[in-house]
Scaffold this motif. Structure first.
Motif, PDB file in Angstrom:
ATOM      1  N   LYS A  56       0.837  -1.192   0.000  1.00 58.78           N
ATOM      2  CA  LYS A  56       0.000   0.000   0.000  1.00 58.78           C
ATOM      3  C   LYS A  56       0.879   1.251   0.000  1.00 58.78           C
ATOM      4  CE  LYS A  56      -3.431   2.240   2.868  1.00 58.78           C
ATOM      5  NZ  LYS A  56      -4.041   2.190   4.186  1.00 58.78           N
ATOM      6  N   GLY A  57       0.514   2.202  -0.839  1.00 55.61           N
ATOM      7  CA  GLY A  57       1.304   3.424  -0.904  1.00 55.61           C
ATOM      8  C   GLY A  57       2.548   3.289  -1.762  1.00 55.61           C
ATOM      9  N   GLU A  58       2.727   2.118  -2.337  1.00 61.46           N
ATOM     10  CA  GLU A  58       3.917   1.898  -3.163  1.00 61.46           C
ATOM     11  C   GLU A  58       3.786   2.710  -4.455  1.00 61.46           C
ATOM     12  OE1 GLU A  58       5.775  -1.899  -5.385  1.00 61.46           O
ATOM     13  OE2 GLU A  58       4.955  -2.275  -3.386  1.00 61.46           O
ATOM     14  N   ARG A  59       4.909   3.275  -4.899  1.00 59.16           N
ATOM     15  CA  ARG A  59       4.876   4.054  -6.134  1.00 59.16           C
ATOM     16  C   ARG A  59       5.721   3.345  -7.167  1.00 59.16           C
ATOM     17  NH1 ARG A  59       4.212   9.609  -5.490  1.00 59.16           N
ATOM     18  NH2 ARG A  59       3.088   9.984  -3.571  1.00 59.16           N
ATOM     19  N   VAL A  60       5.239   3.288  -8.367  1.00 60.31           N
ATOM     20  CA  VAL A  60       6.005   2.714  -9.452  1.00 60.31           C
ATOM     21  C   VAL A  60       6.083   3.755 -10.554  1.00 60.31           C
ATOM     22  CG1 VAL A  60       6.164   0.848 -11.125  1.00 60.31           C
ATOM     23  CG2 VAL A  60       5.176   0.416  -8.881  1.00 60.31           C
ATOM     24  N   ARG A  61       7.290   4.053 -10.966  1.00 62.57           N
ATOM     25  CA  ARG A  61       7.444   5.042 -12.039  1.00 62.57           C
ATOM     26  C   ARG A  61       7.062   4.384 -13.358  1.00 62.57           C
ATOM     27  NH1 ARG A  61      10.269   9.922 -12.087  1.00 62.57           N
ATOM     28  NH2 ARG A  61      11.074   9.603  -9.993  1.00 62.57           N
ATOM     29  N   LEU A  62       6.209   4.992 -14.077  1.00 57.56           N
ATOM     30  CA  LEU A  62       5.733   4.419 -15.327  1.00 57.56           C
ATOM     31  C   LEU A  62       6.865   4.406 -16.342  1.00 57.56           C
ATOM     32  CD1 LEU A  62       3.087   3.339 -16.340  1.00 57.56           C
ATOM     33  CD2 LEU A  62       2.602   5.563 -17.327  1.00 57.56           C
ATOM     34  N   ARG A  63       7.106   3.231 -16.917  1.00 54.14           N
ATOM     35  CA  ARG A  63       8.139   3.173 -17.936  1.00 54.14           C
ATOM     36  C   ARG A  63       7.489   3.066 -19.300  1.00 54.14           C
ATOM     37  NH1 ARG A  63       9.791  -2.747 -15.962  1.00 54.14           N
ATOM     38  NH2 ARG A  63       8.239  -3.913 -17.120  1.00 54.14           N
ATOM     39  N   SER A  64       8.267   3.406 -20.319  1.00 53.69           N
ATOM     40  CA  SER A  64       7.676   3.526 -21.656  1.00 53.69           C
ATOM     41  C   SER A  64       7.107   2.194 -22.134  1.00 53.69           C
ATOM     42  CB  SER A  64       8.731   4.039 -22.630  1.00 53.69           C
ATOM     43  OG  SER A  64       9.904   3.291 -22.490  1.00 53.69           O
ATOM     44  N   SER A  65       7.696   1.080 -21.668  1.00 55.40           N
ATOM     45  CA  SER A  65       7.203  -0.202 -22.173  1.00 55.40           C
ATOM     46  C   SER A  65       5.935  -0.652 -21.444  1.00 55.40           C
ATOM     47  CB  SER A  65       8.301  -1.255 -22.025  1.00 55.40           C
ATOM     48  OG  SER A  65       8.772  -1.277 -20.710  1.00 55.40           O
ATOM     49  N   GLY A  66       5.553   0.069 -20.401  1.00 57.02           N
ATOM     50  CA  GLY A  66       4.325  -0.253 -19.696  1.00 57.02           C
ATOM     51  C   GLY A  66       4.502  -1.335 -18.646  1.00 57.02           C
ATOM     52  N   HIS A  67       3.458  -1.534 -17.842  1.00 60.27           N
ATOM     53  CA  HIS A  67       3.496  -2.535 -16.780  1.00 60.27           C
ATOM     54  C   HIS A  67       2.253  -3.395 -16.862  1.00 60.27           C
ATOM     55  CE1 HIS A  67       6.549  -0.204 -14.530  1.00 60.27           C
ATOM     56  NE2 HIS A  67       5.913   0.819 -15.051  1.00 60.27           N
ATOM     57  N   VAL A  68       2.443  -4.713 -16.682  1.00 61.70           N
ATOM     58  CA  VAL A  68       1.297  -5.589 -16.535  1.00 61.70           C
ATOM     59  C   VAL A  68       1.029  -5.729 -15.047  1.00 61.70           C
ATOM     60  CG1 VAL A  68       0.435  -7.926 -16.855  1.00 61.70           C
ATOM     61  CG2 VAL A  68       1.704  -6.811 -18.693  1.00 61.70           C
ATOM     62  N   ARG A  90      -3.092  -3.780 -18.181  1.00 59.66           N
ATOM     63  CA  ARG A  90      -1.800  -3.237 -18.559  1.00 59.66           C
ATOM     64  C   ARG A  90      -1.907  -1.714 -18.547  1.00 59.66           C
ATOM     65  NH1 ARG A  90       0.790  -1.640 -22.958  1.00 59.66           N
ATOM     66  NH2 ARG A  90       3.033  -2.024 -22.970  1.00 59.66           N
ATOM     67  N   VAL A  91      -0.955  -1.071 -17.886  1.00 61.96           N
ATOM     68  CA  VAL A  91      -0.899   0.380 -17.929  1.00 61.96           C
ATOM     69  C   VAL A  91       0.349   0.737 -18.720  1.00 61.96           C
ATOM     70  CG1 VAL A  91      -0.660   2.490 -16.586  1.00 61.96           C
ATOM     71  CG2 VAL A  91      -2.046   0.635 -15.714  1.00 61.96           C
ATOM     72  N   GLY A  92       0.190   1.552 -19.737  1.00 60.50           N
ATOM     73  CA  GLY A  92       1.348   1.859 -20.569  1.00 60.50           C
ATOM     74  C   GLY A  92       1.267   3.259 -21.144  1.00 60.50           C
ATOM     75  N   LEU A  93       2.199   3.534 -22.023  1.00 54.80           N
ATOM     76  CA  LEU A  93       2.219   4.852 -22.659  1.00 54.80           C
ATOM     77  C   LEU A  93       1.954   4.669 -24.145  1.00 54.80           C
ATOM     78  CD1 LEU A  93       5.389   6.324 -20.951  1.00 54.80           C
ATOM     79  CD2 LEU A  93       3.084   7.248 -20.755  1.00 54.80           C
ATOM     80  N   ALA A  94       1.109   5.483 -24.686  1.00 56.27           N
ATOM     81  CA  ALA A  94       0.888   5.497 -26.129  1.00 56.27           C
ATOM     82  C   ALA A  94       0.861   6.960 -26.562  1.00 56.27           C
ATOM     83  CB  ALA A  94      -0.425   4.806 -26.483  1.00 56.27           C
TER      84      ALA A  94
END
Lengths: 139, 431
Positions: A56-68, A90-94
Motif C-alpha cells: 500500500k502506498g507503493e509508487r512505481v514510475r511508469l516506464r515507456s514499455s508499460g506494466h502488466v 496493462r498500464v502503458g504509454l501510447a
C-alpha cells in the motif's frame, strides 16, 4: 629523490583509484535513472497503489514499455488481491499519453468507476483505476 | 556494448592491482619484476574468465558488478602482498579457484536460471547446517575441525603427500546457502506473514507461528556463538534473517524484535563468555590493557591515525604491526598506507556494490529473485559494516573478513559466488 618519486606515485595511485570509481559511479547512476528518462523524463508518471494489502502506498514510475498488473508473481506489478486475475490489466504509454487496457480479466478493470475494455483507454492524471479490490492512481 | 565497457573496466582494475604491486616493489627497492606480471596475469585471467562466462551464459547481466568486485579484490590483494608476499601467492590461487567456481555457477544456471535454486531449498538448508557444524569434528580425524585464535571455525583436510593441510572456513559458504534457503522459504510464505490479525494497543503483531523463524534464527545464531565462539558469524546470520524477514513482509516489527534479541543476546553473551568480555573490554578501553585485550584495537587505531590524509605510501608503513592485518584488520592496513583517501575509496566501492545489488533486487519481477538479491546484497553490506565498525571502534571487533579484500580463500569464494548469483539475477530481470 626516491622519496619525492614515491610520494608522487602514491598520489597518482590514489587519483587512479578515484578515476576508476568515478567511471563506475557514473555508469551506476545512468543505470539507476528512471527508465525512459529523456523522452518522458520531465513529466514521468507514477502509478500509486492507494488501497490493497501488500505494498500500500507503493509508487512505481511508469516506464515507456508499460506494466502488466496482476496477481501472478510474473506480473510487472504483482498485487496480492484475490479478486484480481493473474494478468489483469496493462498500464502503458501510447503517444505520450497514459493508457490502461484490460487483459481479459474475470472481474474487469474500472477507470473512475467505468469498466474498461480491451482497447487502450486514455487515463488522465488523478484518475483512479480499480483492479479487483485494489485501487491505483496515476499521478 | 555494455559488455565491452565491463571488459574495459576489468582491464583497468587489473592494471590498478598490478600498478599497486609495482609501487610496493619500488618502495622495497626493486624494479618491475615477475610479481607485477603475475598479479596482472592472475587478475586478467580470473576476472576476464568470469567476464567471458557471464558474457556467454548471462549476457544481459549488470555490467558493473564484476568491475567493482575486481577493484575491491585488487586493492585488498595489493595490501596482502605488501604485508606478506607468501600469503599473496596463496591468495592468487584462491582467486583463480573462486573465479572458476563462479564461472561454474554461471554455467549450472545457464538454462533454468536461479529458479532452479528455489526448488532445492531444503538441500541448501541441510548443506548450510552441515557446513556450520563441520568445524566441530574431532581433531584426530583426517577431515577435522581446528581452533584458531579461540574460535572453532576451521576445517582441515590432511592429504597424503601434501606437507600442509588444506584448510577452509565452511561457515563462509554456509551464509550464502542460508540466504538462498531464506529467499525460497519467504517467497512462498511472505504474503501470509505480512497479514496483521492481532494487536496489543497500537502494537500490531503477526501471528505467533510467524515469529517462529525469528526464534529459530536467534537460536541458530546463539548456538554458533556458544560452540564456535564466533561473534561475527552469529551476528551476521542473525542480521541476515531479520533483514530478509523485514524485506519480505515490510513489517517493521521484525526489526524491533530483532534489535531487542540482539541486545538481550549481547548482554547474556557478555555475562557468560570470557571471549565476549575480552572483546568488549578491548573496544571500550583499548589503552587500559594495551598489551593484552586492547592491543589489536589500539594498533589498528595507530595505523589509521598515522595514515592521515594520503597515507605513508604503499610499502612504506608498518601495517605488519597490527595483529590479523591481512584478514580482519586489512582496512586499518589500507588506512595506514593509503590514508583517509584510500579508505574512503574502499567504502565508496562497497557503497556502489550495495547500490547495484539493491537496484537488481528492486527491478526483479519475481519474489524469489527479489528476496535472493536482497539477501545476498544485505549479506555483503552487513558483513562490511560489521567489520568496518569493529576496526573504527564503533562496535566491538567481531572477527569477520572484509569481503573481497581480506586474505582468505573461503571468504573470497563465498563473496565471488554471491556476485555471480547477483549477476545472474540481473540477467533474468532484463530478458
Amino acid at each position: 629523490m626516491p622519496v619525492l618519486f614515491l610520494n608522487i606515485l602514491k598520489v597518482l595511485f590514489i587519483v587512479l583509484l578515484y578515476l576508476f570509481l568515478w567511471q563506475i559511479a557514473r555508469a551506476v547512476r545512468a543505470n539507476l535513472g528512471p527508465v525512459g528518462s529523456g523522452r518522458y523524463g520531465r513529466r514521468a508518471s507514477e502509478i500509486v497503489l492507494i488501497r490493497g494489502g501488500e505494498g500500500k502506498g507503493e509508487r512505481v514510475r511508469l516506464r515507456s514499455s508499460g506494466h502488466v498488473i496482476g496477481r501472478s508473481e510474473q506480473a510487472d506489478i504483482p498485487i496480492d488481491d484475490p479478486y484480481a486475475s493473474e494478468f489483469h490489466a496493462r498500464v502503458g504509454l501510447a503517444d505520450d499519453a497514459v493508457v490502461v487496457t484490460d487483459l481479459g480479466s474475470t472481474n474487469g478493470t474500472y477507470l473512475n468507476g467505468r469498466r474498461v475494455g480491451n482497447t487502450p483507454t486514455p487515463v488522465r492524471k488523478g484518475d483512479t483505476v480499480q483492479i479487483g479490490k485494489t485501487i491505483l492512481e496515476v499521478r | 556494448m555494455t559488455r565491452n565497457l565491463e571488459a574495459a573496466l576489468i582491464v583497468a582494475a587489473s592494471v590498478i592491482a598490478g600498478l599497486g604491486v609495482a609501487i610496493v616493489e619500488f618502495a622495497g627497492g626493486s624494479w618491475l619484476d615477475a610479481q607485477v606480471a603475475l598479479t596482472l596475469i592472475t587478475f586478467l585471467a580470473a576476472f576476464g574468465g568470469l567476464h567471458m562466462a557471464i558474457r556467454t551464459w548471462s549476457p544481459s547481466a549488470d555490467p558493473l558488478l564484476l568491475p567493482v568486485t575486481a577493484f575491491l579484490t585488487g586493492v585488498g590483494f595489493i595490501e596482502v602482498y605488501r604485508i606478506d608476499p607468501r600469503l599473496a601467492n596463496v591468495q592468487r590461487w584462491s582467486l583463480l579457484v573462486a573465479a572458476g567456481v563462479g564461472a561454474w555457477v554461471s554455467y549450472v544456471l545457464r538454462s533454468e536460471g536461479v529458479a532452479v535454486l528455489r526448488r532445492y531449498r531444503y538441500l541448501f538448508l541441510a548443506g548450510a547446517v552441515v557446513l556450520l557444524v563441520l568445524p566441530l569434528l574431532p581433531s584426530s580425524w583426517p577431515l577435522h575441525g581446528a581452533t584458531v585464535n579461540g574460535s572453532r571455525l576451521w576445517v582441515r583436510l590432511n592429504l597424503p603427500g601434501l606437507d600442509r593441510a588444506l584448510s577452509f572456513q565452511p561457515g563462509e559458504v554456509a551464509k550464502v546457502l542460508l540466504a538462498i534457503f531464506l529467499a525460497s522459504y519467504l517467497a512462498d510464505r511472505a504474503p501470509a506473514m505480512s497479514v496483521v490479525d492481532r494487536s496489543i494497543g497500537r502494537l500490531r503483531l503477526p501471528e505467533p507461528r510467524y515469529l517462529a523463524p525469528v526464534a529459530i534464527a536467534a537460536g541458530a545464531a546463539f548456538l554458533v556463538l556458544i560452540y564456535q565462539r564466533d561473534l561475527g558469524a552469529s551476528l551476521l546470520i542473525f542480521a541476515l534473517f531479520i533483514v530478509m524477514l523485514y524485506a519480505a513482509t515490510g513489517r517493521a516489527v521484525y526489526l524491533g524484535v530483532g534489535a531487542v534479541l540482539v541486545i538481550v543476546g549481547g548482554v547474556v553473551g557478555y555475562l557468560s563468555f570470557g571471549h565476549v568480555q575480552r572483546r568488549v573490554a578491548g573496544w571500550l578501553h583499548p589503552f587500559a590493557d594495551y598489551t593484552d585485550t586492547g592491543y589489536q584495537v589500539a594498533q589498528g587505531l595507530f595505523a589509521l591515525g598515522s595514515g592521515s590524509l594520503t597515507g605513508a605510501g604503499l610499502g612504506l608503513g608498518r601495517p605488519d604491526a597490527i595483529p590479523a592485518a591481512t584478514t580482519d584488520y586489512i582496512f586499518a592496513a589500507i588506512g595506514e598506507e593509503l590514508g583517509l583517501a584510500g579508505t574512503i575509496a574502499v567504502i565508496a566501492a562497497f557503497v556502489l556494490l550495495v547500490t547495484i545489488g539493491f537496484g537488481i533486487a528492486l527491478r526483479s519481477r519475481d519474489r524469489f529473485r527479489k528476496f535472493l538479491a536482497t539477501g545476498l546484497t544485505a549479506l555483503l553490506g552487513i558483513q562490511t559494516a560489521l567489520i568496518l565498525a569493529g576496526v573504527l571502534r564503533i562496535l566491538p571487533v567481531t572477527g569477520i573478513t572484509l569481503p573481497f579484500l581480506s586474505y582468505g580463500g573461503s571468504s573470497l569464494l563465498a563473496s565471488m559466488t554471491t556476485v555471480v548469483l547477483l549477476a545472474r539475477i540481473s540477467h533474468e530481470e532484463r530478458t
